[in-house]
Design a protein around this motif. Sequence first.
Motif, PDB file in Angstrom:
ATOM      1  N   ASN A 281     -19.225 -41.344 -37.868  1.00 10.40           N
ATOM      2  CA  ASN A 281     -18.244 -41.971 -36.976  1.00 10.40           C
ATOM      3  C   ASN A 281     -18.358 -43.466 -37.222  1.00 10.40           C
ATOM      4  O   ASN A 281     -19.297 -44.098 -36.779  1.00 10.40           O
ATOM      5  N   GLY A 282     -17.400 -44.025 -37.944  1.00 15.54           N
ATOM      6  CA  GLY A 282     -17.545 -45.408 -38.389  1.00 15.54           C
ATOM      7  C   GLY A 282     -18.734 -45.451 -39.320  1.00 15.54           C
ATOM      8  O   GLY A 282     -18.822 -44.665 -40.269  1.00 15.54           O
ATOM      9  N   SER A 283     -19.717 -46.307 -39.001  1.00 16.43           N
ATOM     10  CA  SER A 283     -20.869 -46.391 -39.899  1.00 16.43           C
ATOM     11  C   SER A 283     -22.028 -45.543 -39.385  1.00 16.43           C
ATOM     12  O   SER A 283     -23.079 -45.487 -39.992  1.00 16.43           O
ATOM     13  N   LYS A 284     -21.826 -44.898 -38.227  1.00 23.18           N
ATOM     14  CA  LYS A 284     -22.921 -44.141 -37.611  1.00 23.18           C
ATOM     15  C   LYS A 284     -23.040 -42.749 -38.236  1.00 23.18           C
ATOM     16  O   LYS A 284     -22.061 -42.008 -38.325  1.00 23.18           O
ATOM     17  N   ARG A 285     -24.259 -42.429 -38.649  1.00 20.81           N
ATOM     18  CA  ARG A 285     -24.470 -41.175 -39.363  1.00 20.81           C
ATOM     19  C   ARG A 285     -25.033 -40.082 -38.430  1.00 20.81           C
ATOM     20  O   ARG A 285     -25.984 -40.328 -37.700  1.00 20.81           O
ATOM     21  N   PHE A 286     -24.420 -38.907 -38.512  1.00 23.22           N
ATOM     22  CA  PHE A 286     -24.904 -37.756 -37.754  1.00 23.22           C
ATOM     23  C   PHE A 286     -25.220 -36.609 -38.700  1.00 23.22           C
ATOM     24  O   PHE A 286     -24.475 -36.363 -39.654  1.00 23.22           O
ATOM     25  N   VAL A 287     -26.317 -35.909 -38.407  1.00 22.29           N
ATOM     26  CA  VAL A 287     -26.574 -34.640 -39.084  1.00 22.29           C
ATOM     27  C   VAL A 287     -26.415 -33.562 -38.017  1.00 22.29           C
ATOM     28  O   VAL A 287     -27.162 -33.532 -37.043  1.00 22.29           O
ATOM     29  N   VAL A 288     -25.404 -32.719 -38.194  1.00 25.08           N
ATOM     30  CA  VAL A 288     -25.122 -31.683 -37.200  1.00 25.08           C
ATOM     31  C   VAL A 288     -25.855 -30.416 -37.622  1.00 25.08           C
ATOM     32  O   VAL A 288     -25.710 -29.959 -38.767  1.00 25.08           O
ATOM     33  N   VAL A 289     -26.661 -29.868 -36.684  1.00 22.41           N
ATOM     34  CA  VAL A 289     -27.480 -28.699 -37.014  1.00 22.41           C
ATOM     35  C   VAL A 289     -27.139 -27.513 -36.099  1.00 22.41           C
ATOM     36  O   VAL A 289     -26.424 -27.681 -35.102  1.00 22.41           O
ATOM     37  N   ASP A 290     -27.673 -26.341 -36.429  1.00 24.76           N
ATOM     38  CA  ASP A 290     -27.298 -25.144 -35.656  1.00 24.76           C
ATOM     39  C   ASP A 290     -28.187 -24.912 -34.427  1.00 24.76           C
ATOM     40  O   ASP A 290     -28.000 -23.943 -33.694  1.00 24.76           O
ATOM     41  N   GLY A 291     -29.177 -25.785 -34.184  1.00 22.17           N
ATOM     42  CA  GLY A 291     -30.011 -25.672 -32.980  1.00 22.17           C
ATOM     43  C   GLY A 291     -29.752 -26.868 -32.092  1.00 22.17           C
ATOM     44  O   GLY A 291     -29.548 -27.979 -32.591  1.00 22.17           O
ATOM     45  N   GLY A 292     -29.763 -26.655 -30.788  1.00 18.32           N
ATOM     46  CA  GLY A 292     -29.429 -27.769 -29.903  1.00 18.32           C
ATOM     47  C   GLY A 292     -30.311 -27.842 -28.681  1.00 18.32           C
ATOM     48  O   GLY A 292     -31.379 -27.223 -28.624  1.00 18.32           O
ATOM     49  N   MET A 293     -29.811 -28.581 -27.697  1.00 19.08           N
ATOM     50  CA  MET A 293     -30.580 -28.799 -26.462  1.00 19.08           C
ATOM     51  C   MET A 293     -30.827 -27.506 -25.695  1.00 19.08           C
ATOM     52  O   MET A 293     -31.744 -27.439 -24.893  1.00 19.08           O
ATOM     53  N   ASN A 294     -30.021 -26.495 -25.936  1.00 12.18           N
ATOM     54  CA  ASN A 294     -30.277 -25.231 -25.241  1.00 12.18           C
ATOM     55  C   ASN A 294     -31.471 -24.506 -25.875  1.00 12.18           C
ATOM     56  O   ASN A 294     -32.045 -23.612 -25.266  1.00 12.18           O
ATOM     57  N   ASP A 295     -31.840 -24.900 -27.088  1.00 13.06           N
ATOM     58  CA  ASP A 295     -33.026 -24.339 -27.744  1.00 13.06           C
ATOM     59  C   ASP A 295     -34.252 -25.207 -27.474  1.00 13.06           C
ATOM     60  O   ASP A 295     -35.323 -24.705 -27.164  1.00 13.06           O
ATOM     61  N   LEU A 296     -34.099 -26.504 -27.659  1.00 12.44           N
ATOM     62  CA  LEU A 296     -35.220 -27.453 -27.519  1.00 12.44           C
ATOM     63  C   LEU A 296     -34.719 -28.635 -26.694  1.00 12.44           C
ATOM     64  O   LEU A 296     -34.032 -29.514 -27.206  1.00 12.44           O
ATOM     65  N   LEU A 297     -35.099 -28.623 -25.419  1.00 15.30           N
ATOM     66  CA  LEU A 297     -34.538 -29.589 -24.461  1.00 15.30           C
ATOM     67  C   LEU A 297     -35.290 -30.911 -24.416  1.00 15.30           C
ATOM     68  O   LEU A 297     -34.780 -31.910 -23.929  1.00 15.30           O
ATOM     69  N   ARG A 298     -36.528 -30.917 -24.896  1.00 11.09           N
ATOM     70  CA  ARG A 298     -37.386 -32.082 -24.676  1.00 11.09           C
ATOM     71  C   ARG A 298     -36.781 -33.417 -25.133  1.00 11.09           C
ATOM     72  O   ARG A 298     -36.884 -34.404 -24.406  1.00 11.09           O
TER      73      ARG A 298
END
Length: 400
Positions: A281-298
């Motif tokens: 998004n613009g210059s901001k880099r994201f790596v989108v993965v298949d695990g999320g906060m519902n798996d690992l909330l910490r």
Amino acid sequence: MIPFQLLAQEYETPLYVYDFDAMTKQFETLKEAFRGKKSILAYAVKANSNLSVIKHFASLGSGADCVSIGEVRRALMAGVPAYKILFSGVGKRDDELREAILSDILYINVESEAELGRVEMVASQLDKVARISVRVNPNIDPQTHPYISTGLHDNKFGVDLDSAKRMYIKAKNSQFLDPVGIHFHIGSQLTQLEPIYEAAVIVADLVRSLSAISIDLKFFDMGGGLGVQYDNEVTITPYDYAQAILGALKGLDLTIIGEPGRFLTANAGYFLTKVLYEKKNGSKRFVVVDGGMNDLLRPSLYKAYHRIEAIGKKGEPSACDVVGPVCESGDFLAKGYELPLMEHNDLLVVHSAGAYGFGMGSNYNTRGRSAEVAFEKGEARLIRDRETFEDLVVLETKYL
Ligand SMILES: *Cc1c(COP(=O)(O)O)cnc(C)c1O
């Protein structure tokens, strides 16, 4: 070495993998630090409540510290003997107290005068004697994250010293209560010894003053809270921990109870997730993965840091946010993390995910919780199936 790539292929992602041998090592190291003293380590089940994990600790001689009757049932089901089970927690329903008393567990950790009244009432209805311990709040700042600090009067846990004393006298005078222990637990992820020592000294002094009025306790329950290394923090060694507790007890001949959770499981657990895509998004880099906060909330809940390993990637790393598929901006596993350029299906291994990982998971966004795998003596085995869509809707479909 755990063959993460193979496990991800066989069991798919997102996936939790637990190194049972590493759990054994942690347990034995802590047990060893108290060698020569009467002690019981009661694994804090909430850190990782998979039945096979509890069973593993039970096989090493562990007890269980539980914070709901559900956890007590898990502990019993996994083979923990009732006489090594504790029931803690700031809010317990009458039906939970009833079942705990009938199960003849070691003791109930009572956290308020009102609760003591309920325990007495329930025990009298059953015509039983309830063994209790009072959770003392020594008003010590444990210098950890405010969400996992529990030993200050600002926190909801335990009672102050004066209330504790009143409670012991009440219990002593009740035919339905037997005060057998004293308990404190000042917080989690503790990395400094001083607050633990100070708390132990305060609680040990209370033990002495109770003894002076003929209330002789058997168990000194130092709670859990030992910190682990997530990043580069310096932690407390089990040896120093034990020395501090023994120093505070100075000659008091009580059985020491420990309630370690994180220390036993955190660094034995790995969360495996696959890359879906890279995105900018613009210059901001994201790596989108298949695990999320519902798996690992910490990370979302505490801004917790977890080391992330990009398996088999050697490219030049640059900063990115590792984010999950859940529809929340707070859904991330890491922020500003340095990773090489990733491709679809690359595997990321999130370290130190064995405590407060799976257990804090949810079905938010109708996402089934991941499978769990045990890795022991070079072999992997499934210890929880991946949740299916049917599992998620089974309690609702009959109302359609
Ligand atoms: C959570 C908890 C523990 C375990 O804490 P760790 O930091 O995981 O060791 C032990 N005792 C009580 C009462 C708890 O609430």
